[in-house]
Design a protein around this motif. Sequence first.
Motif, PDB file in Angstrom:
ATOM      1  N   ASP A  39       1.073  -1.091  -0.035  1.00  0.00           N
ATOM      2  CA  ASP A  39       0.023   0.163   0.138  1.00  0.00           C
ATOM      3  C   ASP A  39       1.021   1.362  -0.012  1.00  0.00           C
ATOM      4  O   ASP A  39       2.146   1.265   0.573  1.00  0.00           O
ATOM      5  N   THR A  40       0.349   2.328  -0.529  1.00  0.00           N
ATOM      6  CA  THR A  40       1.071   3.752  -0.681  1.00  0.00           C
ATOM      7  C   THR A  40       1.563   3.870   0.777  1.00  0.00           C
ATOM      8  O   THR A  40       0.965   3.835   2.000  1.00  0.00           O
ATOM      9  N   GLY A  41       3.097   4.270   0.881  1.00  0.00           N
ATOM     10  CA  GLY A  41       3.535   4.575   2.170  1.00  0.00           C
ATOM     11  C   GLY A  41       3.471   3.817   3.384  1.00  0.00           C
ATOM     12  O   GLY A  41       3.887   3.923   4.517  1.00  0.00           O
ATOM     13  N   ARG A  42       3.235   2.299   2.623  1.00  0.00           N
ATOM     14  CA  ARG A  42       3.727   1.190   3.777  1.00  0.00           C
ATOM     15  C   ARG A  42       4.715   0.362   3.279  1.00  0.00           C
ATOM     16  O   ARG A  42       4.886   0.342   2.318  1.00  0.00           O
ATOM     17  N   PHE A 104      13.664  -8.342  -6.465  1.00  0.00           N
ATOM     18  CA  PHE A 104      12.348  -7.568  -6.665  1.00  0.00           C
ATOM     19  C   PHE A 104      12.087  -7.106  -8.006  1.00  0.00           C
ATOM     20  O   PHE A 104      13.007  -6.453  -8.755  1.00  0.00           O
ATOM     21  N   GLY A 105      10.914  -7.464  -8.399  1.00  0.00           N
ATOM     22  CA  GLY A 105      10.320  -6.702  -9.713  1.00  0.00           C
ATOM     23  C   GLY A 105       9.925  -5.384  -9.376  1.00  0.00           C
ATOM     24  O   GLY A 105       9.819  -4.791  -8.299  1.00  0.00           O
ATOM     25  N   GLN A 106       9.564  -4.728 -10.145  1.00  0.00           N
ATOM     26  CA  GLN A 106       9.434  -3.186 -10.111  1.00  0.00           C
ATOM     27  C   GLN A 106       7.831  -3.049  -9.701  1.00  0.00           C
ATOM     28  O   GLN A 106       7.409  -1.721  -9.472  1.00  0.00           O
ATOM     29  N   GLY A 107       7.254  -3.993  -9.832  1.00  0.00           N
ATOM     30  CA  GLY A 107       5.754  -3.927  -9.432  1.00  0.00           C
ATOM     31  C   GLY A 107       4.772  -3.505 -10.397  1.00  0.00           C
ATOM     32  O   GLY A 107       4.905  -2.823 -11.377  1.00  0.00           O
ATOM     33  N   THR A 108       3.410  -4.088 -10.030  1.00  0.00           N
ATOM     34  CA  THR A 108       2.544  -3.632 -10.945  1.00  0.00           C
ATOM     35  C   THR A 108       1.684  -2.827  -9.939  1.00  0.00           C
ATOM     36  O   THR A 108       1.097  -3.115  -9.026  1.00  0.00           O
TER      37      THR A 108
ATOM     38  N   LEU B  39      12.183   6.399  -5.504  1.00  0.00           N
ATOM     39  CA  LEU B  39      10.736   6.698  -6.428  1.00  0.00           C
ATOM     40  C   LEU B  39      10.482   5.869  -7.784  1.00  0.00           C
ATOM     41  O   LEU B  39      11.305   6.052  -8.624  1.00  0.00           O
ATOM     42  N   GLY B  40       9.433   5.278  -7.687  1.00  0.00           N
ATOM     43  CA  GLY B  40       9.187   4.518  -9.046  1.00  0.00           C
ATOM     44  C   GLY B  40      10.110   3.181  -9.279  1.00  0.00           C
ATOM     45  O   GLY B  40       9.955   2.652 -10.430  1.00  0.00           O
ATOM     46  N   ALA B  88      15.482   8.421  -0.479  1.00  0.00           N
ATOM     47  CA  ALA B  88      14.886   7.189  -0.773  1.00  0.00           C
ATOM     48  C   ALA B  88      14.052   6.657   0.452  1.00  0.00           C
ATOM     49  O   ALA B  88      14.219   7.603   1.326  1.00  0.00           O
ATOM     50  N   VAL B  89      13.258   5.758  -0.023  1.00  0.00           N
ATOM     51  CA  VAL B  89      12.600   5.184   1.330  1.00  0.00           C
ATOM     52  C   VAL B  89      13.401   4.052   1.793  1.00  0.00           C
ATOM     53  O   VAL B  89      13.635   3.028   0.790  1.00  0.00           O
ATOM     54  N   TYR B  90      14.106   3.922   3.106  1.00  0.00           N
ATOM     55  CA  TYR B  90      14.875   2.662   3.497  1.00  0.00           C
ATOM     56  C   TYR B  90      13.701   1.632   4.225  1.00  0.00           C
ATOM     57  O   TYR B  90      13.160   2.236   5.232  1.00  0.00           O
TER      58      TYR B  90
END
Lengths: 114, 117
Positions: A39-42, A104-108, B39-40, B88-90
């Motif tokens: 989730d965003t920010g988690r 890790f993949g970059q995600g969908t 990011l991204g 970044a986010v760590y």
Amino acid sequence: KNQVEQSPQSLIILEGKNCTLQCNYTVSPFSNLRWYKQDTGRGPVSLTIMTFSENTKSNGRYTATLDADTKQSSLHITASQLSDSASYICVVSAPARNTGKLIFGQGTTLQVKP
Amino acid sequence: GAGVSQSPSNKVTEKGKDVELRCDPISGHTALYWYRQSLGQGLEFLIYFQGNSAPDKSGLPSDRFSAERTGGSVSTLTIQRTQQEDSAVYLCASSLAQGAVGNQPQHFGDGTRLSIL
């Protein structure tokens, strides 16, 4: 070239519909394949973990499949809900040798709309 | 709660300063991991601790990055002389020992969002 490729990069579906996310990997040999929801920010949350000998695993409305011969995995989401909106990440682990390195993949990014 | 705790949740600092990020793993988890998420981008492995074994530092991007895990529990990730590309986010994660198959689920904290001005 990334060793774990996911598609599509993003997806928008209507609430209640099903969808399938794809993951292709080149890591070899590999020990297990995981799907995470972020989730965003988690931080990411584990959905499924499959070893090379398993070809399907379910977690509620989430079902992951694995074809170790073609090096492909999919994550199927049934009867989507608004709360399914998140990034879904495919992760491949090489055999452990006192290392926890996961690839890790970059995600969908999935957006479920009402 | 019983989850992985990271602090601070956000950190803004000037280029050239040192920063320390903290991770409190789930009690009883012998494995601890640090990742970076730009990011991204996908998560990038940094370092892995397993019990008393030597840590796997193969993902640390430069010698400005270091990590410690004291007493097999709390871990700190230190970045010296920060650069803007360190923004970044760590994320920290912990798990039970992975074993030969390595199929223990990782439990992630919510990360520290680091911004270098």
